[in-house]
Design a protein around this motif. Structure first.
Motif, PDB file in Angstrom:
ATOM      1  N   ARG A 137     -20.678 -32.958  19.686  1.00 59.19           N
ATOM      2  CA  ARG A 137     -20.295 -33.522  18.568  1.00 59.19           C
ATOM      3  C   ARG A 137     -18.439 -33.594  18.759  1.00 59.19           C
ATOM      4  NH1 ARG A 137     -17.887 -32.919  13.425  1.00 59.19           N
ATOM      5  NH2 ARG A 137     -17.932 -30.896  13.452  1.00 59.19           N
ATOM      6  N   HIS A 181     -18.921 -29.294  18.501  1.00 52.72           N
ATOM      7  CA  HIS A 181     -20.118 -28.572  18.639  1.00 52.72           C
ATOM      8  C   HIS A 181     -20.566 -28.647  20.079  1.00 52.72           C
ATOM      9  CE1 HIS A 181     -24.582 -28.076  17.965  1.00 52.72           C
ATOM     10  NE2 HIS A 181     -24.094 -27.207  16.858  1.00 52.72           N
ATOM     11  N   TYR A 182     -21.181 -27.521  20.277  1.00 50.87           N
ATOM     12  CA  TYR A 182     -22.045 -27.572  21.929  1.00 50.87           C
ATOM     13  C   TYR A 182     -23.336 -27.346  21.719  1.00 50.87           C
ATOM     14  CZ  TYR A 182     -16.855 -26.728  22.705  1.00 50.87           C
ATOM     15  OH  TYR A 182     -15.563 -26.721  22.713  1.00 50.87           O
TER      16      TYR A 182
END
Length: 154
Positions: free
Chosen positions: A50, A41-42
């Motif tokens: 994440r 995740h960005y």
């Protein structure tokens, strides 16, 4: 009504398939070299927020293939499309052809985005800070262009 795909639609579909096959082969060939922990995740700036197990990476190409297949099936049912303009006998062919082009180009752009994000994730790279803006601009620009063309089909 049976729609005839143009060279434009055929080219975009071939490019989509090449990307999907290529990224699938990339993952299969490089799987052993992909680290166990990868970015999953960005944030808005493209920074990793994440980390996850590399097995989670399988979800992305599976979703890309499902999206491609569902949109390909959808292409065969123009009567189910929400055209945004009234479809008449006079404009039916132009409206459906324009919408088919829009579906083809969106399918291509989305496949490009999936491919790029899979590569970034597998190579453990952060996304560039401009990535989200570029995604929104590309998708909205593409839809806007085809909606304009559709409006001209009235």
């Amino acid at each position: 009504m049976k729609l005839k795909k143009t060279r434009f639609d055929i080219l975009l579909n071939v490019l989509c398939l090449l990307q999907l096959i290529g990224i699938t082969l990339f993952l299969l060939i490089c799987w052993a070299r992909i680290p166990q922990q990868i970015p999953m995740h960005y944030d808005l700036g493209g920074n990793i927020t994440r980390w996850g197990n590399k097995a989670e990476l399988i979800i992305i190409p599976v979703l890309a293939w499902i999206m491609y297949l569902l949109m390909t099936v959808l292409e065969h049912f123009p009567q189910a499309w929400n055209t945004g303009v009234q479809v008449t006998e006079h404009n039916r062919a132009r409206v459906y052809a324009t919408l088919l082009h829009m579906i083809s180009s969106l399918k291509f752009l989305i496949t490009c985005l999936y491919t790029y994000s899979i590569l970034q994730t597998a190579l453990m790279l952060e996304l560039p800070s401009w990535f989200l803006f570029a995604v929104i601009a590309l998708l909205c620009g593409d839809i806007g262009y085809w909606m304009y063309r559709l409006w001209k089909c009235k």
